[in-house]
Design a protein around this motif. Structure first.
Motif, PDB file in Angstrom:
ATOM      1  N   MET A 191       8.399  17.678  -5.347  1.00  0.00           N
ATOM      2  CA  MET A 191       7.748  17.285  -4.092  1.00  0.00           C
ATOM      3  C   MET A 191       6.403  16.637  -4.407  1.00  0.00           C
ATOM      4  SD  MET A 191       6.694  19.583  -0.766  1.00  0.00           S
ATOM      5  CE  MET A 191       8.404  19.897  -0.326  1.00  0.00           C
ATOM      6  N   SER A 192       6.119  15.517  -3.777  1.00  0.00           N
ATOM      7  CA  SER A 192       4.877  14.798  -4.007  1.00  0.00           C
ATOM      8  C   SER A 192       3.770  15.332  -3.111  1.00  0.00           C
ATOM      9  CB  SER A 192       5.086  13.303  -3.722  1.00  0.00           C
ATOM     10  OG  SER A 192       3.864  12.617  -3.751  1.00  0.00           O
ATOM     11  N   ASP A 193       2.541  15.478  -3.694  1.00  0.00           N
ATOM     12  CA  ASP A 193       1.396  15.859  -2.872  1.00  0.00           C
ATOM     13  C   ASP A 193       0.483  14.654  -2.629  1.00  0.00           C
ATOM     14  OD1 ASP A 193       0.390  15.526  -5.391  1.00  0.00           O
ATOM     15  OD2 ASP A 193      -0.509  17.523  -5.551  1.00  0.00           O
ATOM     16  N   GLN A 194       1.000  13.472  -2.963  1.00  0.00           N
ATOM     17  CA  GLN A 194       0.274  12.224  -2.732  1.00  0.00           C
ATOM     18  C   GLN A 194       0.035  12.037  -1.228  1.00  0.00           C
ATOM     19  OE1 GLN A 194       2.345   9.012  -4.614  1.00  0.00           O
ATOM     20  NE2 GLN A 194       1.256   7.421  -3.493  1.00  0.00           N
ATOM     21  N   GLU A 195      -1.043  11.352  -0.876  1.00  0.00           N
ATOM     22  CA  GLU A 195      -1.378  11.189   0.534  1.00  0.00           C
ATOM     23  C   GLU A 195      -1.249   9.756   1.024  1.00  0.00           C
ATOM     24  OE1 GLU A 195      -5.208  12.886   1.214  1.00  0.00           O
ATOM     25  OE2 GLU A 195      -4.460  14.941   1.156  1.00  0.00           O
ATOM     26  N   ILE A 196      -1.290   8.775   0.113  1.00  0.00           N
ATOM     27  CA  ILE A 196      -1.178   7.365   0.500  1.00  0.00           C
ATOM     28  C   ILE A 196       0.015   6.743  -0.219  1.00  0.00           C
ATOM     29  CG2 ILE A 196      -2.295   5.097   0.472  1.00  0.00           C
ATOM     30  CD1 ILE A 196      -4.974   6.485   0.668  1.00  0.00           C
ATOM     31  N   TYR A 197       0.851   6.043   0.550  1.00  0.00           N
ATOM     32  CA  TYR A 197       2.055   5.415   0.004  1.00  0.00           C
ATOM     33  C   TYR A 197       2.119   3.963   0.466  1.00  0.00           C
ATOM     34  CZ  TYR A 197       3.488  10.294  -0.594  1.00  0.00           C
ATOM     35  OH  TYR A 197       3.532  11.630  -0.942  1.00  0.00           O
ATOM     36  N   GLY A 238      19.691 -11.280   9.616  1.00  0.00           N
ATOM     37  CA  GLY A 238      18.988 -11.505   8.363  1.00  0.00           C
ATOM     38  C   GLY A 238      18.412 -10.198   7.864  1.00  0.00           C
ATOM     39  N   LEU A 239      17.622 -10.295   6.803  1.00  0.00           N
ATOM     40  CA  LEU A 239      17.024  -9.115   6.185  1.00  0.00           C
ATOM     41  C   LEU A 239      15.560  -9.006   6.598  1.00  0.00           C
ATOM     42  CD1 LEU A 239      17.425  -6.792   4.073  1.00  0.00           C
ATOM     43  CD2 LEU A 239      16.464  -8.378   2.380  1.00  0.00           C
ATOM     44  N   ASP A 240      15.209  -7.910   7.280  1.00  0.00           N
ATOM     45  CA  ASP A 240      13.817  -7.644   7.633  1.00  0.00           C
ATOM     46  C   ASP A 240      13.148  -6.939   6.458  1.00  0.00           C
ATOM     47  OD1 ASP A 240      14.182  -8.690  10.168  1.00  0.00           O
ATOM     48  OD2 ASP A 240      14.557  -6.738  11.097  1.00  0.00           O
ATOM     49  N   ILE A 241      11.997  -7.490   6.033  1.00  0.00           N
ATOM     50  CA  ILE A 241      11.210  -6.911   4.940  1.00  0.00           C
ATOM     51  C   ILE A 241       9.832  -6.576   5.478  1.00  0.00           C
ATOM     52  CG2 ILE A 241      10.276  -7.261   2.620  1.00  0.00           C
ATOM     53  CD1 ILE A 241      12.340  -9.431   2.158  1.00  0.00           C
ATOM     54  N   VAL A 242       9.419  -5.331   5.323  1.00  0.00           N
ATOM     55  CA  VAL A 242       8.089  -4.938   5.783  1.00  0.00           C
ATOM     56  C   VAL A 242       7.385  -4.184   4.656  1.00  0.00           C
ATOM     57  CG1 VAL A 242       8.934  -2.803   6.855  1.00  0.00           C
ATOM     58  CG2 VAL A 242       6.784  -3.793   7.626  1.00  0.00           C
ATOM     59  N   PHE A 243       6.141  -4.564   4.423  1.00  0.00           N
ATOM     60  CA  PHE A 243       5.303  -3.889   3.429  1.00  0.00           C
ATOM     61  C   PHE A 243       4.256  -3.097   4.197  1.00  0.00           C
ATOM     62  CE2 PHE A 243       1.488  -4.166   0.505  1.00  0.00           C
ATOM     63  CZ  PHE A 243       1.931  -3.193  -0.376  1.00  0.00           C
ATOM     64  N   CYS A 244       4.290  -1.785   4.040  1.00  0.00           N
ATOM     65  CA  CYS A 244       3.421  -0.950   4.866  1.00  0.00           C
ATOM     66  C   CYS A 244       2.763   0.155   4.046  1.00  0.00           C
ATOM     67  CB  CYS A 244       4.184  -0.360   6.043  1.00  0.00           C
ATOM     68  SG  CYS A 244       5.895  -0.001   5.735  1.00  0.00           S
ATOM     69  N   GLU A 245       1.674   0.637   4.614  1.00  0.00           N
ATOM     70  CA  GLU A 245       0.951   1.744   4.002  1.00  0.00           C
ATOM     71  C   GLU A 245       0.998   2.944   4.938  1.00  0.00           C
ATOM     72  OE1 GLU A 245      -2.943   1.215   1.908  1.00  0.00           O
ATOM     73  OE2 GLU A 245      -3.687   2.504   3.530  1.00  0.00           O
ATOM     74  N   PHE A 246       1.315   4.105   4.380  1.00  0.00           N
ATOM     75  CA  PHE A 246       1.333   5.354   5.131  1.00  0.00           C
ATOM     76  C   PHE A 246       0.292   6.301   4.532  1.00  0.00           C
ATOM     77  CE2 PHE A 246       5.612   3.611   5.275  1.00  0.00           C
ATOM     78  CZ  PHE A 246       5.863   3.584   6.634  1.00  0.00           C
ATOM     79  N   GLU A 247      -0.451   6.959   5.401  1.00  0.00           N
ATOM     80  CA  GLU A 247      -1.448   7.917   4.944  1.00  0.00           C
ATOM     81  C   GLU A 247      -1.275   9.224   5.699  1.00  0.00           C
ATOM     82  OE1 GLU A 247      -6.252   8.231   4.076  1.00  0.00           O
ATOM     83  OE2 GLU A 247      -5.497   6.649   5.392  1.00  0.00           O
ATOM     84  N   LYS A 248      -1.246  10.320   4.939  1.00  0.00           N
ATOM     85  CA  LYS A 248      -1.092  11.645   5.540  1.00  0.00           C
ATOM     86  C   LYS A 248      -2.448  12.342   5.608  1.00  0.00           C
ATOM     87  CE  LYS A 248       1.023  15.323   7.092  1.00  0.00           C
ATOM     88  NZ  LYS A 248       1.902  16.177   6.298  1.00  0.00           N
ATOM     89  N   LYS A 249      -2.930  12.545   6.831  1.00  0.00           N
ATOM     90  CA  LYS A 249      -4.140  13.340   7.048  1.00  0.00           C
ATOM     91  C   LYS A 249      -3.748  14.478   7.981  1.00  0.00           C
ATOM     92  CE  LYS A 249      -7.632   9.825   6.088  1.00  0.00           C
ATOM     93  NZ  LYS A 249      -8.806   9.062   6.592  1.00  0.00           N
TER      94      LYS A 249
END
Length: 358
Positions: free
Chosen positions: A1-7, A20-31
């Motif tokens: 299990m990862s304890d990382q907070e930003i992905y 077509g193919l949808d491509i999304v580059f996103c950042e997730f942060e767990k607070k």
């Protein structure tokens, strides 16, 4: 299990509409709660030959389907690599929905192609895909999968409706997240638009020209799917029941069929929405169907008195599903639940997705 907070993760969505193919580059942060940012996004049209094969994939024999699985995975990985290079981004992983060929949960089958190893090799990144199969083996529908993302990322809205190939809804009910497919959507609209020489009915212009077919509408509303309660989902296979009514109606004019379908969809969406005492519930509508001006006008005329429509920006309309699959991938990396039994009817909550190269 990862304890990382930003992905920083790529999400891929190839919907049942086959656009077509949808491509999304996103950042997730767990607070205290999950937050997200869509950094970049794009839709890559399928090459003509690949698009045709994907649309006919459910008719292919075993060998040809296996070859298409690898071809589509490799092509998707190439698009991810090009996208990241062009935009000068660096991602940790790719989470891919894949292209649905078969969805028959009653037989414990749900197949999405886009081979994970091929995608991993061509993109050069770890890959998470095959999100549905664990839930199906646990007795669930394997769909819809995005409600946990709705719960964590869009919990301020009372109802989340996505209008893709299939229309589905997600909401809180008695303290639990529930969701289900409401009715077909672009899968049928595109089918009848193609008869008019169009890939889709832009702004609902064809449907607007048509007239309602009362007997056809009545027959559609009586289909057994609408009598089912609890977890339920639709696949391409289920469209035969609709096509039998629509193509044998004796009034086969595509504009009339499209008009009647729009009215049918509005009625079915209206049927599943419940007023909330003491407030005007909010509805977030995303997916390609949100651009169908005729449908949206009809829906708002029917519902505006009792519900408030939230107009998201175009990026969210276009890429919410890809965003949410990226989020499912993050939860899979963390070893956390990403599929809710209250949604799918499975025997338990689960953490679905097969990981390649991580």
């Amino acid at each position: 299990m990862s304890d990382q907070e930003i992905y920083k993760v790529i999400g891929l969505m190839s919907g049942t509409s086959g656009d077509g193919l949808d491509i999304v580059f996103c950042e997730f942060e767990k607070k205290d709660r999950w937050n997200f940012t869509i950094i970049d996004a794009d839709t890559v049209p399928f090459p003509k030959k690949l698009g045709k094969k994907l649309k006919k994939s459910h008719l292919l024999n075993g060998q040809k389907l296996s070859l298409l699985d690898v071809e589509f995975g490799s092509w998707s990985g190439d698009q991810v690599k090009y996208f990241l290079t062009k935009k000068s981004h660096s991602a940790q992983a790719v989470a891919s929905h894949g292209h649905t060929v078969f969805h028959q949960p009653s037989k414990k089958l749900s197949l999405q192609i886009g081979n994970g190893w091929a995608l991993h090799q061509s993109s050069g990144l770890p890959v998470i895909n095959d999100f549905r199969m664990l839930d199906v083996q646990l007795g669930g529908q394997g769909a819809p999968l995005v409600p946990i993302g709705d719960q964590y990322l869009f919990g301020e809205y009372d109802y989340c409706i996505n209008l893709g190939g299939i229309a589905n809804i997600s909401m809180d009910f008695d303290g639990k997240r529930i969701a289900f497919d409401i009715c077909p959507f672009n899968l049928l609209l595109n089918h009848f638009a193609e008869i008019c020489g169009k890939t889709f009915d832009k702004n609902g212009k064809l449907a607007r020209k048509g007239k309602i077919l009362p007997k056809v509408l009545k027959a559609l509303n009586k289909l057994p799917f609408y009598k089912k309660e609890g977890a339920k989902s639709l696949g391409r296979e289920d469209l035969e029941d609709y096509l039998k009514i629509l193509e044998l109606s004796g009034e086969f004019k595509p504009e009339n069929i499209l008009h009647t379908l729009v009215v049918h969809y509005v009625e079915q969406i209206n049927a599943v929405l419940q007023p909330i005492p003491g407030k005007k519930p909010t509805i977030l509508i995303t997916g390609g169907g949100a651009y169908n001006a005729f449908f949206m006008e009809m829906l708002q005329t029917e519902l505006t008195e009792n519900f408030e429509f939230i107009a998201p920006n175009n990026t969210l309309i276009n890429f919410k599903e890809a965003l949410l699959f990226a989020f499912l991938g993050v939860l899979r990396i963390r070893g956390e639940v990403n599929c809710l039994a209250s949604v799918t009817g499975a025997s338990r909550d689960n953490c679905g997705g097969t990981v390649y190269g991580l």
